[in-house]
Design a protein around this motif. Structure first.
Motif, PDB file in Angstrom:
ATOM      1  N   THR A 298       3.358   1.193   1.847  1.00 58.75           N
ATOM      2  CA  THR A 298       3.130  -0.042   1.108  1.00 58.75           C
ATOM      3  C   THR A 298       2.744   0.220  -0.348  1.00 58.75           C
ATOM      4  O   THR A 298       2.834  -0.680  -1.179  1.00 58.75           O
ATOM      5  N   ALA A 299       2.314   1.432  -0.660  1.00 57.32           N
ATOM      6  CA  ALA A 299       1.846   1.726  -2.020  1.00 57.32           C
ATOM      7  C   ALA A 299       2.959   1.586  -3.052  1.00 57.32           C
ATOM      8  O   ALA A 299       2.685   1.397  -4.234  1.00 57.32           O
TER       9      ALA A 299
ATOM     10  N   TYR B 107       4.700  10.546  -1.148  1.00 49.48           N
ATOM     11  CA  TYR B 107       3.929   9.592  -0.337  1.00 49.48           C
ATOM     12  C   TYR B 107       4.805   9.008   0.761  1.00 49.48           C
ATOM     13  O   TYR B 107       4.419   8.964   1.937  1.00 49.48           O
TER      14      TYR B 107
ATOM     15  N   ALA C 268      -4.857  -0.731  -5.240  1.00 51.87           N
ATOM     16  CA  ALA C 268      -4.495  -0.519  -3.832  1.00 51.87           C
ATOM     17  C   ALA C 268      -5.601  -0.971  -2.897  1.00 51.87           C
ATOM     18  O   ALA C 268      -5.338  -1.517  -1.818  1.00 51.87           O
ATOM     19  N   GLY C 269      -6.852  -0.775  -3.307  1.00 49.00           N
ATOM     20  CA  GLY C 269      -7.982  -1.171  -2.471  1.00 49.00           C
ATOM     21  C   GLY C 269      -8.376  -2.624  -2.611  1.00 49.00           C
ATOM     22  O   GLY C 269      -9.288  -3.084  -1.922  1.00 49.00           O
ATOM     23  N   GLU C 270      -7.685  -3.348  -3.514  1.00 52.46           N
ATOM     24  CA  GLU C 270      -7.969  -4.763  -3.736  1.00 52.46           C
ATOM     25  C   GLU C 270      -9.463  -4.991  -3.964  1.00 52.46           C
ATOM     26  O   GLU C 270     -10.092  -5.877  -3.395  1.00 52.46           O
TER      27      GLU C 270
ATOM     28  N   ASP D 182       0.644  -3.534  10.362  1.00 56.21           N
ATOM     29  CA  ASP D 182      -0.556  -2.856   9.877  1.00 56.21           C
ATOM     30  C   ASP D 182      -0.222  -2.126   8.579  1.00 56.21           C
ATOM     31  O   ASP D 182       0.264  -1.003   8.586  1.00 56.21           O
ATOM     32  N   ARG D 183      -0.486  -2.760   7.444  1.00 50.00           N
ATOM     33  CA  ARG D 183      -0.054  -2.185   6.175  1.00 50.00           C
ATOM     34  C   ARG D 183      -0.874  -0.989   5.748  1.00 50.00           C
ATOM     35  O   ARG D 183      -0.537  -0.327   4.771  1.00 50.00           O
ATOM     36  N   TRP D 184      -1.967  -0.685   6.437  1.00 51.76           N
ATOM     37  CA  TRP D 184      -2.751   0.496   6.103  1.00 51.76           C
ATOM     38  C   TRP D 184      -2.487   1.644   7.074  1.00 51.76           C
ATOM     39  O   TRP D 184      -3.139   2.686   6.984  1.00 51.76           O
ATOM     40  N   ALA D 185      -1.522   1.484   7.979  1.00 55.21           N
ATOM     41  CA  ALA D 185      -1.255   2.530   8.962  1.00 55.21           C
ATOM     42  C   ALA D 185      -0.664   3.768   8.301  1.00 55.21           C
ATOM     43  O   ALA D 185      -0.031   3.698   7.240  1.00 55.21           O
TER      44      ALA D 185
ATOM     45  N   GLN E 246       4.556   9.235   5.003  1.00 54.69           N
ATOM     46  CA  GLN E 246       4.608   8.079   5.901  1.00 54.69           C
ATOM     47  C   GLN E 246       5.791   8.181   6.868  1.00 54.69           C
ATOM     48  O   GLN E 246       5.667   7.891   8.057  1.00 54.69           O
TER      49      GLN E 246
END
Length: 474
Positions: free
Chosen positions: A353-354, A323, A443-445, A345-348, A327
Motif C-alpha cells: 500500500t505504500a 518494498y 504512512a502512519g497517518e 488488511d492494508r498493513w499486512a 510484500q
C-alpha cells in the motif's frame, strides 16, 4: 523436448527487485530460480542509482563546501574528473557482477543466465548465449521483475545519431565538451547537474514549462536557478524535431527552427517496460505492456503470475520496487503454505500500500529536492479538502549553520478533514535526509496534534517541522 526443471518460484530478472522476491521466497522455504540476461544486480547497480549518485556526490559535496566559511576558498577549483569517474566505476563494481552472483548463491537460489520467456502457464524457457535452451516450471509462482528501459522518441535521424540514454550518461568514460540533455525529469536534471559540474557545457531542453514537473513547482524553479548559476543553458517549452550526427558532432533542430551543435546528446524522455520479448502472448497478455496487479502484486486475472517493481508502473523507484518485492515474496510464501490472505488488511506483510500515497523520492541535484506523498495539485485533483503550508528554509536556525546563503523551501499538504498529512516537499541543501520523517508521518497517518509533540532537535534543518506546524496552527 527436455523435461522441465521444477522450482516453487521462478523469477525473471535479477535486479534488486528480483533478488528481493527470491530472498523472501527462499526464507519462506521455497525453492527458487532467478533468470537474468545481463548483469545480476540490474539497472540500479550498474546504470542508475549507484553510478549516478557516485557521480553526483562529489558535485554536491563541493557545492556545500563552497557555502561554508573557512572552507569555501579551498574548494574553488575544478573537480578531479578522473577521480570522480574512478569513484563511479568502483560503485558500479566495474560492471562485473561477481558480488551479486555470490549473494544469490548465498541465499540458496539458482541463477540461470540467458533470455527468459514465458512459454505458457507456470513455464519459463531460458535461452543461453550459446543457444542452449533450458525449461523451468514453477509450482507456485512466476514473478516478472524485468524493470524498464529508456524510451526514445521517434525523431528523424535519431537512431543514426547514437544518442545517450541514462545508461551512457551514467557510464561514460569521458566528459563531452558540449552536451545536450533532452528532458527535465529526474534523470535529465540530475545528469545535467553532474556533467555541467564535471566540465561539459550543458544545454537542457525541456518540453514542459519547467523542470521536475511531477513535484511542487518550486522544486523545478530552484533547480533551474541553480543550473543556470552553474553555467548551464536551460530552455523550457521547447521540443526537438530532428537530430543528425556528422562525425563527432551532433546537430539538433528545435521546433522554432533553430539548431544546436554538441558532442553528445542525452535523451531522458521516459521509460518503457521490458516486457516486449518475455512471452506474455503465451499467457494471453500483450507484449510490451505494463502489467496491472492487485495489492499482493499478482497480475490481475492470474493465480500464479506476479509483476513486481517498475513493470507494474505503480512507482518507478528502486526502493519502492524492493518494498513491493518483500510484500510479493510474503504473499507467494503464504499462498504456497495455504494461508488465506486478507486483502482488506492494508498493513499486512503481504499487501503493498505504500506505493499508493506515501512514496518518497529524492532528486540529487544542487539543491536537493525531496518529497513524499501527494503534491498540492495531486491532492486537490483527488478531491481532498486540503491546505498547503509553506515555509522558507532559510529562516530555520540550522539552515544558516549548514550553509551561508542557504536557499530552500518547504511545503506540507494537510488533509483538513482528517487532520493528517498527505504530502511534504523539501528543497534545499541536505534535505534528502529529512524526507523519511515525512514518509513516516504520512504512512502512519499521524494526527497534526500528535506531530506537535514530535520535537525536532535544535539547531538542525529539521527544525523546519516546528516552523511548519507553527504556521499551520497560526
Amino acid at each position: 523436448m527436455t523435461e522441465a526443471i521444477a522450482y516453487d518460484v521462478v523469477v525473471l530478472g535479477a535486479g534488486p527487485v528480483g533478488e528481493n522476491v527470491a530472498d523472501r521466497a527462499r526464507s519462506g522455504g521455497l525453492s527458487t530460480a532467478i533468470v537474468e540476461s545481463e548483469l545480476a544486480g540490474g539497472e540500479c547497480s550498474y546504470w542508475a542509482c549507484m553510478p549516478s549518485k557516485a557521480l553526483l556526490r562529489p558535485v554536491i559535496a563541493r557545492a556545500d563546501a563552497r557555502r561554508v566559511p573557512g572552507l569555501c576558498h579551498a574548494v574553488q577549483g575544478p573537480l578531479d574528473t578522473a577521480a570522480v569517474l574512478a569513484h563511479r566505476d568502483n560503485y558500479a563494481s566495474h560492471w562485473k557482477d561477481d558480488g551479486q552472483v555470490a549473494w544469490i548463491e548465498s541465499i540458496g537460489a539458482d541463477l540461470y543466465r540467458g533470455h527468459g520467456r514465458l512459454a505458457g502457464p507456470r513455464t519459463v524457457t531460458v535461452t543461453a548465449a550459446d543457444g542452449t535452451v533450458t525449461t523451468l516450471s514453477a509450482r507456485h509462482a512466476v514473478a516478472v521483475c524485468t524493470g524498464t528501459r529508456a524510451a526514445l522518441p521517434s525523431l528523424p535521424g535519431l537512431a543514426d545519431a547514437k544518442p545517450w540514454t541514462s545508461r551512457e550518461a551514467t557510464s561514460a568514460d569521458h566528459v563531452p565538451a558540449r552536451l545536450v540533455v533532452v528532458g527535465g525529469g529526474v534523470v535529465g536534471t540530475e545528469m545535467a547537474t553532474a556533467w555541467q559540474a564535471l566540465g561539459s557545457q550543458v544545454t537542457l531542453l525541456v518540453r514542459e514549462n519547467g523542470l521536475l514537473s511531477r513535484m511542487e513547482p518550486f522544486a523545478g524553479e530552484l533547480a533551474t536557478d541553480a543550473l543556470r548559476e552553474a553555467g548551464a543553458d536551460v530552455r523550457t517549452s521547447v521540443s526537438v524535431t530532428a537530430v543528425e550526427r556528422n562525425g563527432a558532432t551532433v546537430s539538433v533542430t528545435l521546433d522554432d527552427g533553430s539548431t544546436l551543435e554538441a558532442d553528445e546528446i542525452l535523451f531522458a524522455t521516459g521509460r518503457a517496460p521490458r516486457t516486449d520479448d518475455i512471452g506474455l502472448e503465451s499467457v494471453g497478455l500483450e507484449p510490451g505492456s505494463w502489467l496491472s496487479v492487485d495489492d499482493t502484486l499478482r497480475v490481475e486475472g492470474s493465480e500464479w503470475l506476479y509483476a513486481v517493481g517498475d513493470v507494474n508502473r505503480r512507482a518507478l523507484l528502486t526502493h519502492q520496487g524492493k518494498y513491493q518485492a518483500r510484500q510479493a515474496g510474503a504473499a507467494i510464501t503464504a499462498r504456497a503454505a495455504g494461508v488465506p490472505l486478507l486483502a482488506t488488511d492494508r498493513w499486512a506483510a503481504h499487501v503493498a500500500t505504500a506505493d499508493h500515497g506515501a512514496v518518497p523520492q529524492v532528486v540529487f541535484t544542487d539543491p536537493e529536492a525531496a518529497s513524499a506523498g501527494l503534491t498540492l495539485a495531486e491532492a486537490e485533483a483527488a478531491g481532498h479538502r486540503v491546505r498547503a503550508v509553506d515555509y522558507d528554509l532559510a529562516n530555520v536556525a540550522g539552515s544558516g549553520l549548514y550553509a551561508d546563503g542557504y536557499t530552500g523551501r518547504a511545503r506540507m499538504v494537510v488533509d483538513l478533514d482528517r487532520e493528517t498529512l498527505l504530502g511534504v516537499t523539501f528543497v534545499g541543501p541536505g534535505v534528502g535526509e529529512l524526507i523519511h520523517a515525512a514518509t513516516v508521518a504520512i504512512a502512519g497517518e499521524v494526527p497534526m496534534d500528535r506531530l506537535w509533540h514530535a520535537v525536532p532537535a535544535y539547531p538542525t534543518v529539521s527544525e523546519v517541522w516546528l516552523r511548519l506546524l507553527e504556521t499551520y496552527r497560526g
